[in-house]
Design an enzyme around this catalytic site. Structure first.
Site, PDB file in Angstrom:
ATOM      1  N   SER A 161       0.856  -1.194   0.000  1.00 28.27           N
ATOM      2  CA  SER A 161       0.000   0.000   0.000  1.00 28.27           C
ATOM      3  C   SER A 161       0.888   1.239   0.000  1.00 28.27           C
ATOM      4  O   SER A 161       2.064   1.181   0.399  1.00 28.27           O
ATOM      5  CB  SER A 161      -0.891   0.017   1.246  1.00 28.27           C
ATOM      6  OG  SER A 161      -1.510   1.275   1.435  1.00 28.27           O
ATOM      7  N   TYR A 211      -1.753  -0.602  10.478  1.00 26.06           N
ATOM      8  CA  TYR A 211      -1.880  -0.864   9.040  1.00 26.06           C
ATOM      9  C   TYR A 211      -0.606  -0.472   8.297  1.00 26.06           C
ATOM     10  O   TYR A 211      -0.065  -1.243   7.496  1.00 26.06           O
ATOM     11  CB  TYR A 211      -3.073  -0.099   8.482  1.00 26.06           C
ATOM     12  CG  TYR A 211      -3.332  -0.360   7.018  1.00 26.06           C
ATOM     13  CD1 TYR A 211      -3.945  -1.537   6.609  1.00 26.06           C
ATOM     14  CD2 TYR A 211      -2.976   0.571   6.046  1.00 26.06           C
ATOM     15  CE1 TYR A 211      -4.189  -1.785   5.271  1.00 26.06           C
ATOM     16  CE2 TYR A 211      -3.225   0.342   4.699  1.00 26.06           C
ATOM     17  CZ  TYR A 211      -3.827  -0.838   4.320  1.00 26.06           C
ATOM     18  OH  TYR A 211      -4.067  -1.087   2.986  1.00 26.06           O
TER      19      TYR A 211
END
Length: 566
Positions: A435, A448
């Site tokens: 990501s 995350y």
């Protein structure tokens, strides 16, 4: 002549022919893997090993070499043999399988690193595009050693001084696997080097410089094993020669010119496979296997494929020509729906319900996929979950959950399927979906961002570790993608009501951005073909990736803003 096992006339017979400057011992490793199922025979070519040296150079010409192959076949007392040959052994085997007097005695031929010389000559005249011109130029350069071997006296001096021996030992290390290569004990003698020069001097360069207008043909089913790092006989030349046979296949493999000794297990497996296919009558037309960075005809596996980026990637792989797409997801119903979409896009599909964070479950999955479908060519580790929250709001249970899926899941997938790719020896592709959060830290998404940074670091390390195996590893880093992840993101430290409100706002923001999973899927499939180390996807990801390198302090300043939608 050397027989590697008790001879049983009821079993298929494989006749192995070595090249320069080898003797029959080059086949010892391959024979180890084949002798329990086939009669494996190898012999020393004229002037090599235990064979006698012809009185003059004319004894090394092609008619005599082909006659030797016929004589060995006759001595075995079988109707036909399956040839497997390397380097000069393959060159003379091509001459044999295009000779009417021998062709009928050969059931199949596996060629490794040795072209038909007439077709090599045609290849050097075949360039019609810039890429083809480059391929020809590389082969001309790689073949320059031939002119050295044709010089009188000088090669002998280099051999007796052992300079040539050192050069060959260095070349043999090219393309070796750092984990799987076998290094055989020395088996060559100086006489193998010296006498073998006559193969070049008696037969070259005429067949290459002046190939006949009517090129020879064969009816023998031919398999060409094209080693990707063979710098003597380039893969383009091997593919060109392989087109000679009307029935056959060209299989790209990992390794260098001496892949026969470096990866005898791979050579044995593919040789046995071809012998069995021919015996069963299965190969009925020409098959060219594509390279490890293509999609057409490949077996792909996508985790987290029940929705979003995973589903879009599975469908896009099918649209781009993948033969089979294995769909893996924790939700069996969603996996089944994706499998139906894959079939509608033109590929075979299979769906599996698996928790990627469960090591035992992933081991079972790998075994099932191997048994039912074969070795995965393209692995997309996409499964992941979202989580927002400050560090002190994130509980140990939160950490266990997100680390299990986002990091352990990628490790599990890469390990079980990467091991199969390495053992097969034909390369592969691993795509790990990270990501933009990997290089854009935020106090709002500590857990995350940590997991996605771990995936990025893991991918770059794996890329280095698996490079020798021909396995390309890419970290794909999307930005804000319009998927359902915002609706399922866990907001650590929030009440149920506040969490639901944050999810709705985040989902609305993602929809306004409207960067689709299909766009990410196209980027992933492109990455399979191009093999970049890191692929930022979407403008915000590309800007963040550049900013991380240009001004890390600015990135750290942005990290202090709370991005949660409350």
């Amino acid at each position: 002549m050397h027989t590697y096992s008790d001879f049983d006339p009821k079993r298929p017979t494989i006749l192995a022919i070595h090249g320069y400057p080898d003797n029959h011992h080059v086949w010892d490793g391959v024979a180890e893997h084949l002798a329990d199922r086939y009669n494996v025979i190898a012999y020393d070519v004229r002037g090599a090993g235990e064979s006698s040296k012809p009185a003059d150079r004319s004894g090394y010409r092609f008619p005599q070499l082909v006659s030797d192959i016929a004589a060995v076949i006759d001595s075995l007392g079988v109707d036909e043999v399956h040839l497997v040959a390397h380097d000069w052994g393959s060159i003379q085997a091509w001459a044999a399988v295009t000779d009417e007097s021998v062709m009928g005695r050969v059931a199949s031929f596996t060629s490794i690193s040795g072209p038909h010389l007439n077709y090599a000559g045609k290849f050097l005249r075949s360039a019609r595009t810039p890429r083809a011109v480059a391929d020809v130029a590389k082969q001309v350069l790689a073949s320059s050693y031939i002119w050295f071997f044709l010089c009188p006296g000088v090669p002998e001096l280099a051999i007796r001084s052992r300079a040539t021996v050192k050069v060959f030992e260095a070349v043999e290390r090219i393309g070796r696997s750092s984990t799987r290569s076998r290094r055989p004990a020395p088996y060559r003698s100086i006489h193998d080097y010296l006498h073998g020069l006559n193969l070049y001097r008696a037969n070259m360069p005429a067949p290459i410089l002046a190939p006949p207008a009517q090129l020879p043909e064969t009816r023998v089913p031919v398999q060409v094993l094209a080693a990707r790092k063979d710098y003597f006989v380039s893969p383009p030349l091997q593919r060109f020669t392989g087109s000679l046979a009307p029935v056959g296949r060209i299989v790209p493999i990992e390794g260098g010119h001496w892949v026969v000794t470096a990866r005898p297990d791979v050579i044995a497996r593919l040789t046995g496979e071809w012998v069995d296919l021919v015996a069963e009558g299965a190969p009925d037309d020409s098959v060219v296997n594509t390279g490890s960075r293509d999609v057409v005809g490949k077996l792909a596996l996508v985790t987290g494929a029940g929705a979003g980026i995973g589903r879009a990637t599975a469908v896009e792989l099918a649209r781009q020509g993948a033969a089979t797409v294995v769909v893996v997801d924790l939700d069996a119903g969603s996996a089944g729906e994706t499998a139906e979409a894959v079939r509608a896009a033109g590929a075979e599909a299979a769906a599996y319900e698996v928790d990627v964070s469960d090591e035992a479950a992933m081991n079972d999955l790998a075994a099932q996929v191997l048994g039912k479908h074969g070795v995965v060519d393209i692995l997309v580790n996409n499964a992941g979950i979202g989580m927002a929250g400050r560090f002190l709001e994130t509980t140990p249970e939160h950490w266990d959950t997100i680390m299990g899926v986002n990091v352990r899941g990628v490790i599990n997938g890469s390990r079980v399927f990467g091991a199969q790719m390495v053992e097969r020896g034909q390369g592969g592709t691993i795509i790990n979906v990270s990501s933009a959060a990997a290089f854009l830290p935020s106090k709002s998404m500590v857990a995350y961002g940590t997991t996605k940074a771990a995936v990025l670091a893991l991918s770059e390390s794996l890329r280095a570790d698996l490079a020798d195996e021909g396995i390309t590893v890419t970290a794909v880093c999307p930005g804000f993608v319009n998927t359902n992840i915002a609706k399922s993101t866990v907001y650590a430290g929030f009440s149920a009501e506040r969490q639901e409100r944050a999810r709705q706002k985040a989902d609305a923001a993602y929809r306004r951005r409207n960067y689709t999973p299909e766009a990410v899927a196209k980027a992933i499939v492109k990455a399979v073909r191009t093999g970049p180390a890191v692929l930022p996807v979407a403008a915000e990801s590309r800007v963040g990736y550049a900013l991380r390198r240009i001004s890390p302090s600015l990135v750290r300043l942005f990290a202090r803003f709370d991005l949660r939608q409350t």
